[in-house]
Motif scaffolding. Structure first.
Motif, PDB file in Angstrom:
ATOM      1  N   ILE A  48       0.820  -1.206   0.000  1.00 16.10           N
ATOM      2  CA  ILE A  48       0.000   0.000   0.000  1.00 16.10           C
ATOM      3  C   ILE A  48       0.864   1.271   0.000  1.00 16.10           C
ATOM      4  O   ILE A  48       0.552   2.263   0.622  1.00 16.10           O
ATOM      5  N   PHE A  49       1.988   1.201  -0.721  1.00 15.54           N
ATOM      6  CA  PHE A  49       2.836   2.366  -0.974  1.00 15.54           C
ATOM      7  C   PHE A  49       2.471   2.914  -2.350  1.00 15.54           C
ATOM      8  O   PHE A  49       2.029   2.169  -3.225  1.00 15.54           O
ATOM      9  N   ASP A  50       2.675   4.203  -2.551  1.00 16.05           N
ATOM     10  CA  ASP A  50       2.395   4.844  -3.826  1.00 16.05           C
ATOM     11  C   ASP A  50       3.255   4.224  -4.922  1.00 16.05           C
ATOM     12  O   ASP A  50       4.449   3.995  -4.729  1.00 16.05           O
ATOM     13  N   LEU A  51       2.668   3.953  -6.082  1.00 15.42           N
ATOM     14  CA  LEU A  51       3.408   3.326  -7.183  1.00 15.42           C
ATOM     15  C   LEU A  51       4.373   4.280  -7.874  1.00 15.42           C
ATOM     16  O   LEU A  51       5.417   3.871  -8.359  1.00 15.42           O
ATOM     17  N   GLN A  52       4.028   5.535  -7.917  1.00 16.25           N
ATOM     18  CA  GLN A  52       4.865   6.502  -8.632  1.00 16.25           C
ATOM     19  C   GLN A  52       6.041   6.980  -7.796  1.00 16.25           C
ATOM     20  O   GLN A  52       7.147   7.106  -8.298  1.00 16.25           O
ATOM     21  N   TYR A  53       5.817   7.237  -6.515  1.00 19.19           N
ATOM     22  CA  TYR A  53       6.857   7.830  -5.680  1.00 19.19           C
ATOM     23  C   TYR A  53       7.463   6.872  -4.656  1.00 19.19           C
ATOM     24  O   TYR A  53       8.470   7.189  -4.032  1.00 19.19           O
ATOM     25  N   GLY A  54       6.849   5.709  -4.421  1.00 15.24           N
ATOM     26  CA  GLY A  54       7.367   4.750  -3.455  1.00 15.24           C
ATOM     27  C   GLY A  54       7.219   5.202  -2.013  1.00 15.24           C
ATOM     28  O   GLY A  54       7.980   4.800  -1.144  1.00 15.24           O
ATOM     29  N   LEU A  55       6.236   6.045  -1.749  1.00 16.02           N
ATOM     30  CA  LEU A  55       6.005   6.589  -0.405  1.00 16.02           C
ATOM     31  C   LEU A  55       4.756   5.967   0.210  1.00 16.02           C
ATOM     32  O   LEU A  55       3.848   5.556  -0.520  1.00 16.02           O
ATOM     33  N   PRO A  56       4.676   5.934   1.541  1.00 27.41           N
ATOM     34  CA  PRO A  56       3.417   5.526   2.163  1.00 27.41           C
ATOM     35  C   PRO A  56       2.294   6.488   1.745  1.00 27.41           C
ATOM     36  O   PRO A  56       2.532   7.679   1.531  1.00 27.41           O
ATOM     37  N   VAL A  57       1.102   5.967   1.618  1.00 27.24           N
ATOM     38  CA  VAL A  57      -0.028   6.759   1.130  1.00 27.24           C
ATOM     39  C   VAL A  57      -0.309   7.964   2.016  1.00 27.24           C
ATOM     40  O   VAL A  57      -0.625   9.044   1.521  1.00 27.24           O
ATOM     41  N   GLN A  58      -0.171   7.806   3.312  1.00 23.49           N
ATOM     42  CA  GLN A  58      -0.445   8.908   4.233  1.00 23.49           C
ATOM     43  C   GLN A  58       0.516  10.074   3.994  1.00 23.49           C
ATOM     44  O   GLN A  58       0.107  11.239   4.000  1.00 23.49           O
ATOM     45  N   VAL A  59       1.781   9.774   3.731  1.00 21.62           N
ATOM     46  CA  VAL A  59       2.769  10.823   3.450  1.00 21.62           C
ATOM     47  C   VAL A  59       2.430  11.517   2.140  1.00 21.62           C
ATOM     48  O   VAL A  59       2.397  12.745   2.057  1.00 21.62           O
ATOM     49  N   ARG A  60       2.155  10.715   1.107  1.00 20.48           N
ATOM     50  CA  ARG A  60       1.815  11.284  -0.197  1.00 20.48           C
ATOM     51  C   ARG A  60       0.569  12.154  -0.110  1.00 20.48           C
ATOM     52  O   ARG A  60       0.546  13.277  -0.623  1.00 20.48           O
ATOM     53  N   ASP A  61      -0.472  11.672   0.565  1.00 24.10           N
ATOM     54  CA  ASP A  61      -1.717  12.428   0.659  1.00 24.10           C
ATOM     55  C   ASP A  61      -1.558  13.706   1.468  1.00 24.10           C
ATOM     56  O   ASP A  61      -2.188  14.709   1.177  1.00 24.10           O
ATOM     57  N   SER A  62      -0.714  13.674   2.486  1.00 28.03           N
ATOM     58  CA  SER A  62      -0.509  14.898   3.271  1.00 28.03           C
ATOM     59  C   SER A  62       0.215  15.958   2.450  1.00 28.03           C
ATOM     60  O   SER A  62      -0.083  17.145   2.567  1.00 28.03           O
ATOM     61  N   VAL A  63       1.139  15.546   1.589  1.00 31.08           N
ATOM     62  CA  VAL A  63       1.837  16.506   0.719  1.00 31.08           C
ATOM     63  C   VAL A  63       0.891  17.032  -0.353  1.00 31.08           C
ATOM     64  O   VAL A  63       0.853  18.228  -0.627  1.00 31.08           O
ATOM     65  N   LEU A  64       0.105  16.138  -0.942  1.00 26.31           N
ATOM     66  CA  LEU A  64      -0.802  16.545  -2.017  1.00 26.31           C
ATOM     67  C   LEU A  64      -2.094  17.175  -1.507  1.00 26.31           C
ATOM     68  O   LEU A  64      -2.777  17.865  -2.248  1.00 26.31           O
ATOM     69  N   GLY A  65      -2.448  16.869  -0.270  1.00 31.90           N
ATOM     70  CA  GLY A  65      -3.719  17.366   0.275  1.00 31.90           C
ATOM     71  C   GLY A  65      -4.901  16.660  -0.338  1.00 31.90           C
ATOM     72  O   GLY A  65      -5.976  17.232  -0.485  1.00 31.90           O
ATOM     73  N   ALA A  66      -4.734  15.384  -0.696  1.00 33.10           N
ATOM     74  CA  ALA A  66      -5.781  14.644  -1.398  1.00 33.10           C
ATOM     75  C   ALA A  66      -6.490  13.622  -0.524  1.00 33.10           C
ATOM     76  O   ALA A  66      -7.284  12.843  -1.015  1.00 33.10           O
ATOM     77  N   ALA A  67      -6.236  13.588   0.745  1.00 34.76           N
ATOM     78  CA  ALA A  67      -6.817  12.560   1.614  1.00 34.76           C
ATOM     79  C   ALA A  67      -8.333  12.654   1.688  1.00 34.76           C
ATOM     80  O   ALA A  67      -9.016  11.638   1.705  1.00 34.76           O
ATOM     81  N   SER A  68      -8.874  13.853   1.726  1.00 31.76           N
ATOM     82  CA  SER A  68     -10.322  14.002   1.881  1.00 31.76           C
ATOM     83  C   SER A  68     -11.085  13.627   0.612  1.00 31.76           C
ATOM     84  O   SER A  68     -12.234  13.232   0.678  1.00 31.76           O
ATOM     85  N   GLU A  69     -10.446  13.738  -0.544  1.00 34.70           N
ATOM     86  CA  GLU A  69     -11.125  13.446  -1.803  1.00 34.70           C
ATOM     87  C   GLU A  69     -11.440  11.964  -1.968  1.00 34.70           C
ATOM     88  O   GLU A  69     -12.406  11.594  -2.606  1.00 34.70           O
ATOM     89  N   LEU A  70     -10.595  11.087  -1.414  1.00 39.75           N
ATOM     90  CA  LEU A  70     -10.775   9.660  -1.598  1.00 39.75           C
ATOM     91  C   LEU A  70     -11.165   8.960  -0.301  1.00 39.75           C
ATOM     92  O   LEU A  70     -10.908   7.787  -0.122  1.00 39.75           O
ATOM     93  N   ALA A  71     -11.812   9.668   0.600  1.00 40.38           N
ATOM     94  CA  ALA A  71     -12.219   9.073   1.867  1.00 40.38           C
ATOM     95  C   ALA A  71     -13.307   8.035   1.627  1.00 40.38           C
ATOM     96  O   ALA A  71     -14.179   8.208   0.784  1.00 40.38           O
ATOM     97  N   THR A  72     -13.257   6.941   2.390  1.00 41.41           N
ATOM     98  CA  THR A  72     -14.210   5.857   2.245  1.00 41.41           C
ATOM     99  C   THR A  72     -15.389   6.073   3.190  1.00 41.41           C
ATOM    100  O   THR A  72     -15.194   6.311   4.371  1.00 41.41           O
ATOM    101  N   PRO A  73     -16.628   5.973   2.663  1.00 41.71           N
ATOM    102  CA  PRO A  73     -17.807   6.127   3.517  1.00 41.71           C
ATOM    103  C   PRO A  73     -17.884   5.027   4.585  1.00 41.71           C
ATOM    104  O   PRO A  73     -17.336   3.951   4.409  1.00 41.71           O
TER     105      PRO A  73
END
Length: 166
Positions: free
Chosen positions: A74-99
């Motif tokens: 569950i690491f990012d395929l493009q950058y090799g980072l944990p998703v939480q780190v990538r989402d915090s940098v991109l600010g994209a965590a809220s867009e893909l939140a699971t109901p």
């Protein structure tokens, strides 16, 4: 079985796939529920190298495609980072939140699958300062040491009774 996932090959990063170009994978259809959306999916299990431990897929391909992550680590395929780190940098965590509710989860998954089929981009475009930060953090080469077997805790304590096998 409607909405359940059947696939022929997992979405994996280079690290999880391993150094060995000849990998034997075991496939189990509907073997487990996805850890993100709770829908059954095809589970793959393999050993990435001779001294490595067995690995298996943890999330379905739909979730992996949406979040652009490896199905196993569950690491990012493009950058090799944990998703939480990538989402915090991109600010994209809220867009893909699971109901939370099952009905809303199913509805969202069906919508997102339709959008992916139409060619929707799962994550926002990275630009400017975000691009510099994420490139500085990105892992450029595979880290195969992550696949190695864990050391036996009893061996560390000096209480292992398996001897040389450990």
């Amino acid at each position: 079985e409607r909405g359940w996932e059947r696939t022929d090959f997992p979405i994996l990063c280079e690290t999880c796939l391993g150094e060995n170009p000849y990998v034997r994978m075991l496939k189990e259809e509907f073997g487990k529920a996805c850890k993100i959306c709770d829908r059954p999916f095809t589970v793959f299990r393999w050993k990435p190298g001779p001294k490595a431990r067995y690995k298996k897929t943890e999330v379905c391909q739909t979730c992996a495609k949406l979040k652009n992550v490896c199905q196993t680590c569950i690491f990012d395929l493009q950058y090799g980072l944990p998703v939480q780190v990538r989402d915090s940098v991109l600010g994209a965590a809220s867009e893909l939140a699971t109901p939370i509710s099952q009905a809303n989860r199913e509805y969202q998954q069906n919508l997102l699958e339709q959008r992916l089929a139409e060619g929707m981009q799962a994550l926002p475009h990275v630009g400017g300062a975000q691009h510099d930060v994420i490139n500085r953090l990105a892992r450029t080469t595979p880290y195969y040491k992550r696949n190695e077997a864990r050391i036996c805790s009893f061996f560390v304590k000096g209480q292992c009774n398996r001897g040389a096998e450990c």
